[in-house]
Design a protein around this motif. Sequence first.
Motif, PDB file in Angstrom:
ATOM      1  N   VAL A   1       5.468   2.777 -11.218  1.00 19.01           N
ATOM      2  CA  VAL A   1       4.427   3.606 -10.476  1.00 19.01           C
ATOM      3  C   VAL A   1       3.249   3.102 -10.501  1.00 19.01           C
ATOM      4  CG1 VAL A   1       3.555   6.056 -10.767  1.00 19.01           C
ATOM      5  CG2 VAL A   1       5.875   5.781 -11.069  1.00 19.01           C
ATOM      6  N   SER A   2       2.855   2.502 -11.558  1.00 17.41           N
ATOM      7  CA  SER A   2       1.400   2.075 -11.609  1.00 17.41           C
ATOM      8  C   SER A   2       1.303   0.910 -10.477  1.00 17.41           C
ATOM      9  CB  SER A   2       0.932   1.478 -12.886  1.00 17.41           C
ATOM     10  OG  SER A   2       1.711   0.719 -13.521  1.00 17.41           O
TER      11      SER A   2
ATOM     12  N   VAL B   1       1.162   2.279  -6.839  1.00 13.52           N
ATOM     13  CA  VAL B   1      -0.246   2.880  -6.642  1.00 13.52           C
ATOM     14  C   VAL B   1      -1.144   1.783  -6.390  1.00 13.52           C
ATOM     15  CG1 VAL B   1      -2.135   4.035  -7.839  1.00 13.52           C
ATOM     16  CG2 VAL B   1       0.058   4.758  -8.053  1.00 13.52           C
ATOM     17  N   GLU B   2      -1.148   0.454  -7.227  1.00 13.10           N
ATOM     18  CA  GLU B   2      -1.830  -0.758  -7.144  1.00 13.10           C
ATOM     19  C   GLU B   2      -1.584  -1.205  -5.488  1.00 13.10           C
ATOM     20  OE1 GLU B   2      -1.863  -4.941  -8.585  1.00 13.10           O
ATOM     21  OE2 GLU B   2      -1.854  -3.365 -10.228  1.00 13.10           O
TER      22      GLU B   2
ATOM     23  N   TRP C   1      -0.209   0.178  -2.904  1.00 16.55           N
ATOM     24  CA  TRP C   1      -0.436   1.048  -1.748  1.00 16.55           C
ATOM     25  C   TRP C   1      -2.096   1.305  -1.572  1.00 16.55           C
ATOM     26  CZ3 TRP C   1       2.254   2.063   2.353  1.00 16.55           C
ATOM     27  CH2 TRP C   1       3.591   2.008   2.136  1.00 16.55           C
ATOM     28  N   SER C   2      -2.857   1.169  -2.522  1.00 21.60           N
ATOM     29  CA  SER C   2      -4.221   1.306  -2.820  1.00 21.60           C
ATOM     30  C   SER C   2      -4.716  -0.151  -1.839  1.00 21.60           C
ATOM     31  CB  SER C   2      -5.004   1.476  -4.286  1.00 21.60           C
ATOM     32  OG  SER C   2      -4.485   2.568  -4.585  1.00 21.60           O
TER      33      SER C   2
END
Length: 91
Positions: free
Chosen positions: A70-71, A74-75, A77-78
Amino acid sequence: DTWGSLVVKVLPLFNGEGLKLCIEDLNDLVRRCMNDRPLHSLYDDINELLESGMFTLNGKLRGVPDEKLVSRLVELWSFFFGTVIPYFEGV
């Protein structure tokens, strides 16, 4: 081939390497592509370029343990929405 040259200079964006030329020079390449080929063909080529880039991003998820997935998503997609998309749209 103008399109091939453009792809070689834009695809590194997905690896976080940045653009190989200034955006204005890349815009000139896009204009030449628009004059060299039918627009529906250019549309298909742009889709293929985006798919190739997304395949590169997908590769960055291989081997990531479940507890960190998940992290890492997020990284990625950011990075994609904050860096890749603005430059990709600019080109």
